[in-house]
Enzyme design. Structure first.
Site, PDB file in Angstrom:
ATOM      1  N   HIS A 125       0.881  -1.179   0.000  1.00 12.23           N
ATOM      2  CA  HIS A 125       0.000   0.000   0.000  1.00 12.23           C
ATOM      3  C   HIS A 125       0.919   1.229   0.000  1.00 12.23           C
ATOM      4  CE1 HIS A 125      -2.790   2.964   1.784  1.00 12.23           C
ATOM      5  NE2 HIS A 125      -3.776   2.169   1.438  1.00 12.23           N
ATOM      6  N   ASP A 202       2.973  -4.613   8.168  1.00 11.44           N
ATOM      7  CA  ASP A 202       1.745  -3.852   7.961  1.00 11.44           C
ATOM      8  C   ASP A 202       0.593  -4.847   8.089  1.00 11.44           C
ATOM      9  OD1 ASP A 202      -0.541  -2.728   6.940  1.00 11.44           O
ATOM     10  OD2 ASP A 202       0.401  -1.871   5.151  1.00 11.44           O
ATOM     11  N   GLN A 205      -4.696  -5.259   6.961  1.00 12.50           N
ATOM     12  CA  GLN A 205      -5.733  -6.173   6.459  1.00 12.50           C
ATOM     13  C   GLN A 205      -5.740  -7.507   7.191  1.00 12.50           C
ATOM     14  OE1 GLN A 205      -8.025  -5.322   4.353  1.00 12.50           O
ATOM     15  NE2 GLN A 205      -7.177  -3.382   3.648  1.00 12.50           N
ATOM     16  N   LYS A 228     -10.378  -0.896  10.341  1.00 14.71           N
ATOM     17  CA  LYS A 228     -10.531  -2.129   9.554  1.00 14.71           C
ATOM     18  C   LYS A 228     -10.788  -3.321  10.468  1.00 14.71           C
ATOM     19  CE  LYS A 228      -7.300  -0.433   6.089  1.00 14.71           C
ATOM     20  NZ  LYS A 228      -8.157   0.055   5.023  1.00 14.71           N
ATOM     21  N   CYS A 368      -4.689   2.338  -3.737  1.00 12.36           N
ATOM     22  CA  CYS A 368      -3.429   2.865  -3.163  1.00 12.36           C
ATOM     23  C   CYS A 368      -2.266   1.899  -3.380  1.00 12.36           C
ATOM     24  CB  CYS A 368      -3.580   3.192  -1.678  1.00 12.36           C
ATOM     25  SG  CYS A 368      -4.811   4.419  -1.343  1.00 12.36           S
TER      26      CYS A 368
HETATM   27  N1  7TS Z   1      -1.855  -0.732   4.598  1.00 11.01           N
HETATM   28  C1  7TS Z   1      -2.790  -1.512   4.010  1.00 11.01           C
HETATM   29  C2  7TS Z   1      -2.446  -2.905   3.586  1.00 11.01           C
HETATM   30  C3  7TS Z   1      -4.091  -0.999   3.833  1.00 11.01           C
HETATM   31  O1  7TS Z   1      -5.005  -1.785   3.275  1.00 11.01           O
HETATM   32  C4  7TS Z   1      -4.378   0.322   4.236  1.00 11.01           C
HETATM   33  C5  7TS Z   1      -5.727   0.946   3.958  1.00 11.01           C
HETATM   34  C6  7TS Z   1      -3.386   1.067   4.872  1.00 11.01           C
HETATM   35  C7  7TS Z   1      -2.130   0.513   5.016  1.00 11.01           C
HETATM   36  C8  7TS Z   1      -3.654   2.429   5.443  1.00 11.01           C
HETATM   37  O2  7TS Z   1      -4.321   2.257   6.654  1.00 11.01           O
HETATM   38  P1  7TS Z   1      -4.945   3.477   7.494  1.00 11.01           P
HETATM   39  O3  7TS Z   1      -5.170   2.891   8.862  1.00 11.01           O
HETATM   40  O4  7TS Z   1      -3.942   4.554   7.518  1.00 11.01           O
HETATM   41  O5  7TS Z   1      -6.220   3.821   6.822  1.00 11.01           O
HETATM   42  N2  7TS Z   1      -6.376   0.366   2.862  1.00 11.01           N
HETATM   43  C9  7TS Z   1      -7.486   0.806   2.228  1.00 11.01           C
HETATM   44  C10 7TS Z   1      -8.077   0.090   1.184  1.00 11.01           C
HETATM   45  O6  7TS Z   1      -7.689  -0.978   0.750  1.00 11.01           O
HETATM   46  N3  7TS Z   1      -9.149   0.772   0.742  1.00 11.01           N
HETATM   47  O7  7TS Z   1      -9.266   1.896   1.467  1.00 11.01           O
HETATM   48  C11 7TS Z   1      -8.224   1.921   2.398  1.00 11.01           C
END
Ligand code: 7TS
Length: 410
Positions: A125, A202, A205, A228, A368
């Protein structure tokens, strides 16, 4: 426990699932973007503002101590949830993005020098890519990538070959948000440790799908996102081993992260507060405890079995010959219940709009992960991602809606 009854019971805890969208019953299949929140989480957010609203850690009054107690009790549960050695190794952040930025800026800057290597995969990501690009540009370290194969899995042989003594940090996604692939992180952690590198995982997911044991994994850092994991937005966690967090400089500076401040210099607070500058998202932290409780009560095993049954039903449906216009992206079977696909002859955004007209929420776009999309020679995909509250009936409805979309293409 009868699984059908229990899913109905679980659904009843999520008020938003009763929403009508475009005159149709909502079918929410965008869980990889963010999960819906159970009523216990929504109630806890409201209850904090109705009864306990106060700043934490800094006052003698009753509301402040009630808020502080609840805030810290989430940290205690979190410690158990991920099996950290101590709760002070669990730092609250804004999300996975901030957790990774913290490690890149603080630990990265501390250890990286010109010629060192930082190892990622090609499926990261952007939030596990751009912070490392920036710190490498600043320090002269070099970014290297574990290649992925056409089925969306990493090339483990290539990964093990690329891990060499110049690598100081390995930062890899446990589960790809775009493909659903589960990466062999235990093997990567072991290989990285053998050459003295530190490993960041990370787990954005992964956390809602697998039981996490940071001590068994022996990872050095792990980033988790509340939103999530059935919890509020604007909140994440950074787990780090104490000895590393102790050695790292603070990421942000200001209130809460200090021990003593003089006009010309300051000393820093103990863990975890050293990394929690400013007033945090108190309501979200308090409500996150309910989300952790929700997942713990159901159990990761039950969640995994149910989500797999949904995924298998979807895959079986989509493999029918009438779906020959659908091209799956990410076909490695070692995956969570997430599937990206293209409808050949139609833009992914149009597919998303047509599904929305039927009340079905999916994500479309590059997720992303632009370098990953480029690797597949595409701009984006349609992505369906399933959660514990989805049902077999919803999968049937989704397949029927997709069938109608495919029928529109000549
Ligand atoms: N890493 C992964 C694998 C993710 O799926 C996401 C968010 C992030 C980092 C960022 O996380 P956050 O806590 O900063 O939001 N992924 C997604 C997605 O797949 N669709 O919308 C957000």
């Amino acid at each position: 426990m009868n699984p059908i009854n229990s899913i109905a019971e679980i659904r009843s805890l999520f008020p938003v699932l009763n929403e009508q969208v475009n005159g149709k019953q909502l079918v929410y299949l965008d869980n990889a973007a963010t999960t819906q929140k159970p009523i216990s989480v929504i109630d806890a957010l409201q209850s904090y503002y109705l009864h306990d609203n106060a700043n934490i850690h800094r006052s003698a009054h009753t509301l402040a101590s009630r808020a502080t107690e609840q805030f810290e009790s989430t940290r205690e549960l979190l410690q158990t949830f991920i099996n950290a050695k101590e709760s002070a190794e669990c730092i609250f952040t804004k999300g996975v993005t901030e957790s990774i930025n913290l490690v890149a800026a603080s630990y990265g800057k501390l250890v990286l020098k010109a010629g060192d290597e930082v190892l990622l995969t090609e499926m990261e990501h952007h939030s596990n890519l751009v912070p490392w690009q920036r710190i490498c540009a600043e320090t002269g370290a070099v970014l290297k990538f574990i290649p992925i194969q056409t089925d969306g899995s990493i090339d483990l042989e290539a990964a093990l070959a690329i891990i060499n003594p110049k690598v100081k940090i390995v930062s890899v996604v446990w589960v790809s948000n775009a493909l659903g692939t589960i990466n062999p992180i235990a093997t990567i952690i072991e290989a990285a440790h053998a050459i003295g590198a530190k490993v960041m995982i990370d787990a954005a997911q992964a956390a809602s799908h697998f039981k996490i044991d940071v001590q068994a994994l022996d990872c050095d850092f792990m980033a988790i996102s509340s939103h999530k994991l059935y919890g509020p937005t604007g909140l994440g966690v950074l787990y780090g081993k104490r000895e590393l967090l102790e050695a790292m400089p603070p990421y942000q500076s200001g209130g809460e992260m200090i021990k003593e401040v003089f006009l010309t210099h300051s000393t820093y607070n103990e863990l975890p507060y050293k990394f929690e500058a400013g007033t945090p998202n108190i309501a979200a932290v308090i409500a996150f405890k309910m989300a952790l409780q929700f997942v713990t009560d159901i159990g990761h095993e039950t969640i995994a079995v149910h989500e797999k049954s949904l995924y298998d039903a979807f895959l079986l449906g989509i493999q029918q010959s009438s779906f020959n216009k659908i091209k799956l992206i990410g076909t490695n079977p070692h995956k969570i219940a997430v599937q990206s696909f293209e409808v050949v002859g139609m833009h992914h955004f149009d597919v998303g709009m047509l599904l929305d007209a039927s009340g079905i929420a999916v994500r479309t776009g590059h997720h992303c992960t632009q370098p990953l999309m480029r690797k597949f020679g595409i701009e984006g995909t349609v992505r369906a991602s399933f959660a514990i509250y989805n049902t077999a009936q919803e999968i049937d409805y989704f397949l029927a809606a997709l069938q109608k979309i495919c029928d529109r293409i000549k």
